[in-house]
Design a protein around this motif. Structure first.
Motif, PDB file in Angstrom:
ATOM      1  N   LEU A  39     -35.307  29.073  35.128  1.00 29.87           N
ATOM      2  CA  LEU A  39     -34.479  28.883  36.300  1.00 29.87           C
ATOM      3  C   LEU A  39     -33.325  28.305  36.051  1.00 29.87           C
ATOM      4  O   LEU A  39     -32.203  28.617  36.728  1.00 29.87           O
ATOM      5  CB  LEU A  39     -35.415  28.526  37.361  1.00 29.87           C
ATOM      6  N   VAL A  40     -33.269  27.189  35.429  1.00 27.09           N
ATOM      7  CA  VAL A  40     -31.872  26.437  35.353  1.00 27.09           C
ATOM      8  C   VAL A  40     -31.087  27.189  34.429  1.00 27.09           C
ATOM      9  O   VAL A  40     -29.890  27.098  34.880  1.00 27.09           O
ATOM     10  CB  VAL A  40     -32.403  25.288  34.503  1.00 27.09           C
ATOM     11  N   PHE A  41     -31.491  27.943  33.537  1.00 29.99           N
ATOM     12  CA  PHE A  41     -30.490  28.837  32.638  1.00 29.99           C
ATOM     13  C   PHE A  41     -29.956  29.930  33.707  1.00 29.99           C
ATOM     14  O   PHE A  41     -28.824  30.033  33.557  1.00 29.99           O
ATOM     15  CB  PHE A  41     -31.460  29.357  31.627  1.00 29.99           C
ATOM     16  N   VAL A  42     -30.735  30.457  34.371  1.00 30.39           N
ATOM     17  CA  VAL A  42     -29.939  31.610  35.389  1.00 30.39           C
ATOM     18  C   VAL A  42     -29.446  31.110  36.209  1.00 30.39           C
ATOM     19  O   VAL A  42     -28.087  31.615  36.665  1.00 30.39           O
ATOM     20  CB  VAL A  42     -31.529  32.242  36.018  1.00 30.39           C
ATOM     21  N   ILE A  43     -29.594  29.955  37.085  1.00 26.93           N
ATOM     22  CA  ILE A  43     -28.898  29.316  38.044  1.00 26.93           C
ATOM     23  C   ILE A  43     -27.462  28.711  37.448  1.00 26.93           C
ATOM     24  O   ILE A  43     -26.339  29.126  37.790  1.00 26.93           O
ATOM     25  CB  ILE A  43     -29.478  28.221  38.692  1.00 26.93           C
ATOM     26  N   SER A  44     -27.561  28.308  35.951  1.00 28.43           N
ATOM     27  CA  SER A  44     -26.310  27.878  35.484  1.00 28.43           C
ATOM     28  C   SER A  44     -25.511  28.920  35.145  1.00 28.43           C
ATOM     29  O   SER A  44     -24.213  28.722  35.569  1.00 28.43           O
ATOM     30  CB  SER A  44     -26.765  27.202  34.334  1.00 28.43           C
ATOM     31  N   ILE A  45     -25.763  30.088  34.388  1.00 29.44           N
ATOM     32  CA  ILE A  45     -25.068  31.277  34.376  1.00 29.44           C
ATOM     33  C   ILE A  45     -24.603  31.717  35.581  1.00 29.44           C
ATOM     34  O   ILE A  45     -23.217  32.032  35.774  1.00 29.44           O
ATOM     35  CB  ILE A  45     -25.927  32.230  33.600  1.00 29.44           C
ATOM     36  N   ALA A  46     -25.153  31.929  36.640  1.00 29.97           N
ATOM     37  CA  ALA A  46     -24.739  32.487  37.773  1.00 29.97           C
ATOM     38  C   ALA A  46     -23.724  31.537  38.352  1.00 29.97           C
ATOM     39  O   ALA A  46     -22.765  32.108  38.917  1.00 29.97           O
ATOM     40  CB  ALA A  46     -25.916  32.566  39.004  1.00 29.97           C
ATOM     41  N   ASP A  76     -19.433  26.029  29.495  1.00 25.44           N
ATOM     42  CA  ASP A  76     -21.033  25.821  29.813  1.00 25.44           C
ATOM     43  C   ASP A  76     -21.535  27.155  29.619  1.00 25.44           C
ATOM     44  O   ASP A  76     -22.685  26.991  29.247  1.00 25.44           O
ATOM     45  CB  ASP A  76     -20.612  25.261  31.279  1.00 25.44           C
ATOM     46  N   ILE A  77     -21.092  28.354  29.937  1.00 27.76           N
ATOM     47  CA  ILE A  77     -21.990  29.457  29.879  1.00 27.76           C
ATOM     48  C   ILE A  77     -22.125  29.654  28.256  1.00 27.76           C
ATOM     49  O   ILE A  77     -23.335  30.032  28.025  1.00 27.76           O
ATOM     50  CB  ILE A  77     -21.163  30.613  30.491  1.00 27.76           C
ATOM     51  N   ALA A 105     -25.409  29.170  12.321  1.00 30.29           N
ATOM     52  CA  ALA A 105     -24.649  29.759  13.486  1.00 30.29           C
ATOM     53  C   ALA A 105     -24.914  28.878  14.581  1.00 30.29           C
ATOM     54  O   ALA A 105     -23.749  28.639  15.125  1.00 30.29           O
ATOM     55  CB  ALA A 105     -24.978  31.077  13.647  1.00 30.29           C
ATOM     56  N   GLN A 106     -26.017  28.634  15.018  1.00 32.30           N
ATOM     57  CA  GLN A 106     -26.327  27.633  16.059  1.00 32.30           C
ATOM     58  C   GLN A 106     -25.596  26.363  16.020  1.00 32.30           C
ATOM     59  O   GLN A 106     -25.022  25.773  17.046  1.00 32.30           O
ATOM     60  CB  GLN A 106     -27.793  27.741  16.336  1.00 32.30           C
ATOM     61  N   HIS A 107     -25.851  25.703  14.797  1.00 31.42           N
ATOM     62  CA  HIS A 107     -25.245  24.502  14.358  1.00 31.42           C
ATOM     63  C   HIS A 107     -23.747  24.212  14.761  1.00 31.42           C
ATOM     64  O   HIS A 107     -23.233  23.535  15.399  1.00 31.42           O
ATOM     65  CB  HIS A 107     -25.679  24.228  13.133  1.00 31.42           C
ATOM     66  N   PHE A 108     -22.813  25.414  14.191  1.00 32.77           N
ATOM     67  CA  PHE A 108     -21.751  25.607  14.224  1.00 32.77           C
ATOM     68  C   PHE A 108     -21.203  25.778  15.837  1.00 32.77           C
ATOM     69  O   PHE A 108     -20.448  25.230  16.208  1.00 32.77           O
ATOM     70  CB  PHE A 108     -20.971  26.761  13.460  1.00 32.77           C
ATOM     71  N   LEU A 109     -21.794  26.564  16.252  1.00 33.06           N
ATOM     72  CA  LEU A 109     -21.378  27.002  17.693  1.00 33.06           C
ATOM     73  C   LEU A 109     -21.770  25.602  18.772  1.00 33.06           C
ATOM     74  O   LEU A 109     -20.729  25.457  19.365  1.00 33.06           O
ATOM     75  CB  LEU A 109     -22.250  28.205  18.505  1.00 33.06           C
ATOM     76  N   TYR A 110     -22.833  25.084  18.347  1.00 35.89           N
ATOM     77  CA  TYR A 110     -23.146  23.731  19.113  1.00 35.89           C
ATOM     78  C   TYR A 110     -21.948  22.931  19.262  1.00 35.89           C
ATOM     79  O   TYR A 110     -21.441  22.254  20.121  1.00 35.89           O
ATOM     80  CB  TYR A 110     -24.331  23.427  19.150  1.00 35.89           C
ATOM     81  N   LEU A 111     -21.599  22.638  17.934  1.00 38.45           N
ATOM     82  CA  LEU A 111     -20.577  21.375  17.396  1.00 38.45           C
ATOM     83  C   LEU A 111     -19.306  21.806  18.076  1.00 38.45           C
ATOM     84  O   LEU A 111     -18.507  21.061  18.692  1.00 38.45           O
ATOM     85  CB  LEU A 111     -20.456  21.242  16.107  1.00 38.45           C
ATOM     86  N   THR A 112     -18.885  23.296  17.951  1.00 40.06           N
ATOM     87  CA  THR A 112     -17.873  23.656  18.291  1.00 40.06           C
ATOM     88  C   THR A 112     -17.473  23.522  19.908  1.00 40.06           C
ATOM     89  O   THR A 112     -16.502  23.103  20.570  1.00 40.06           O
ATOM     90  CB  THR A 112     -17.376  25.069  17.985  1.00 40.06           C
ATOM     91  N   LEU A 113     -18.492  23.990  20.550  1.00 41.33           N
ATOM     92  CA  LEU A 113     -18.441  23.938  22.035  1.00 41.33           C
ATOM     93  C   LEU A 113     -18.925  22.597  22.620  1.00 41.33           C
ATOM     94  O   LEU A 113     -17.969  22.200  23.653  1.00 41.33           O
ATOM     95  CB  LEU A 113     -19.687  24.974  22.579  1.00 41.33           C
ATOM     96  N   ALA A 114     -19.475  21.844  22.127  1.00 39.20           N
ATOM     97  CA  ALA A 114     -19.434  20.529  22.441  1.00 39.20           C
ATOM     98  C   ALA A 114     -18.231  19.564  22.273  1.00 39.20           C
ATOM     99  O   ALA A 114     -17.991  19.005  23.341  1.00 39.20           O
ATOM    100  CB  ALA A 114     -20.710  19.835  21.893  1.00 39.20           C
ATOM    101  N   ALA A 282     -31.858  17.751  25.700  1.00 38.28           N
ATOM    102  CA  ALA A 282     -32.176  18.959  27.101  1.00 38.28           C
ATOM    103  C   ALA A 282     -31.348  18.422  28.219  1.00 38.28           C
ATOM    104  O   ALA A 282     -30.744  19.542  28.887  1.00 38.28           O
ATOM    105  CB  ALA A 282     -33.627  18.742  27.362  1.00 38.28           C
ATOM    106  N   PHE A 283     -30.831  17.133  28.285  1.00 36.57           N
ATOM    107  CA  PHE A 283     -30.233  16.905  29.623  1.00 36.57           C
ATOM    108  C   PHE A 283     -28.788  17.571  29.384  1.00 36.57           C
ATOM    109  O   PHE A 283     -28.183  18.106  30.460  1.00 36.57           O
ATOM    110  CB  PHE A 283     -30.192  15.443  29.805  1.00 36.57           C
ATOM    111  N   TYR A 284     -28.081  17.179  28.170  1.00 36.78           N
ATOM    112  CA  TYR A 284     -26.569  17.492  28.212  1.00 36.78           C
ATOM    113  C   TYR A 284     -26.678  18.931  27.525  1.00 36.78           C
ATOM    114  O   TYR A 284     -25.452  19.470  27.671  1.00 36.78           O
ATOM    115  CB  TYR A 284     -25.994  16.463  27.198  1.00 36.78           C
ATOM    116  N   THR A 285     -27.649  19.521  27.037  1.00 42.40           N
ATOM    117  CA  THR A 285     -27.482  20.889  26.774  1.00 42.40           C
ATOM    118  C   THR A 285     -28.040  22.010  27.723  1.00 42.40           C
ATOM    119  O   THR A 285     -27.410  23.232  27.902  1.00 42.40           O
ATOM    120  CB  THR A 285     -28.098  21.275  25.588  1.00 42.40           C
ATOM    121  N   ILE A 286     -28.832  21.553  28.493  1.00 44.10           N
ATOM    122  CA  ILE A 286     -29.466  22.557  29.678  1.00 44.10           C
ATOM    123  C   ILE A 286     -29.188  22.043  30.942  1.00 44.10           C
ATOM    124  O   ILE A 286     -28.639  22.963  31.571  1.00 44.10           O
ATOM    125  CB  ILE A 286     -31.125  22.579  29.528  1.00 44.10           C
TER     126      ILE A 286
END
Length: 319
Positions: A39-46, A76-77, A105-114, A282-286
């Protein structure tokens, strides 16, 4: 069979799959947590998508501040989409494996976006400083070219962070257990699996993180110090109230994001456990991608007015 195709050093390899222990393993109600995160994911994207659409459609929001907010929503999306879908799908199908390439790939995208979000939040304080302290020069100092430059600098800073740290982190040989006590491939959790001494790299990464936090935080501190002085000197109560309301939204977002990052990357490992790390992550990524548009929209009459106008147009066209 995989041992014939993967390079091994003693009892560890570098290209085998990892196992993400995840968030759900230690909770008594995993499916309840699954539903909440979904639900948090859907609401966040929306909510972030709505912010982007409103800023694009409503001419009242065609200002530098809202342009930067739209870029924050895009980040954020992408940010939450890098981590949460994989975690939810793994829980549904009952598997926890992630390939070496997928983890990289996940590690790189996470660091880049953060990293990009760190820099953007810092540079957004400059926009507020100009708007309040130099309002007459605002159109010149925050022109469209300057806004594009701010966004480019934020993305460049985040990309440098990803390109520098990802190859070094992933080149370490990892122990045979391959179990990451986390729900995504975050640096501290990965380094705990290394069978080599990573203390020198951790020190270098600590300095890098300090710089990543210190530079934007210095900009934020300097900007808001000048803003507070200017607001204190304002004689008009309405102008003072509007300035405080606008800046407080940004400060809440900065405090949440920077505070969680400082806990994870600056506080020594002896002061927090893996379970605490997962909760803070979880707090700062979700949650942060969900809170950002809510904080800015609920405290902003321009955004709520644009939303009411858009809803009114939808309902009137449907009649």
């Amino acid at each position: 069979m995989t041992s014939f195709f993967l390079p091994f050093w003693g009892n560890y390899s570098i290209y085998a799959d990892f196992v993400l222990l995840g968030l759900f393993s230690n909770t008594p109600f995993p499916w309840l947590l699954f539903v909440l995160i979904f639900l948090v994911f859907v609401i966040s994207i929306a909510s972030n998508t709505i912010m982007i659409v409103l800023i694009h459609m409503d001419s009242r929001l065609h200002t530098p501040m809202y342009f930067l907010l739209s870029q924050l929503s895009i980040m954020d999306i992408l940010y939450i989409s890098t981590i949460v879908p994989k975690m939810l799908v793994d829980q549904m199908v009952g598997q926890r494996a992630i390939s070496f390439a997928g983890c990289t790939a996940q590690h790189f995208l996470y660091l880049t976006l953060a990293g990009a979000e760190f820099f953007l939040l810092g540079l957004m304080s400059y926009d507020r400083y100009i708007a309040i302290c130099n309002p007459l020069r605002y159109p010149v100092l925050m022109s469209h070219k300057v806004c594009l430059l701010i966004v480019a600098v934020a993305w460049l800073g985040g990309s440098i962070d990803g390109f520098l740290l990802t190859p070094v982190t992933m080149q370490f040989p990892f122990c045979s257990s391959r179990e990451i006590n986390h729900f995504f491939c975050e640096v501290p959790a990965l380094l705990k699996l290394s069978c080599m001494d990573t203390s020198a790299y951790e020190t270098a990464m600590y300095i890098c993180c300090i710089m990543m936090l210190l530079i934007p935080f210095s900009v934020i501190s300097a900007s808001y110090t000048r803003i507070l002085i200017t607001v204190y000197r304002m004689s008009e109560a309405e102008g003072r109230r509007k300035a405080v309301a606008t800046c407080s939204s940004h400060m809440v977002v900065v405090s949440l994001f920077y505070g969680a990052a400082m806990y994870t990357y600056v506080l020594p490992n002896s002061y927090h456990t893996p379970e605490q790390d997962k909760a803070v992550s979880a707090f700062y990524t979700i949650l942060t991608p969900l809170l950002n548009p809510l904080i800015y929209s609920l405290r902003n009459k321009d955004v709520t007015g644009a939303l009411q106008k858009a809803l009114g147009s939808c309902f009137s066209s449907g009649e």
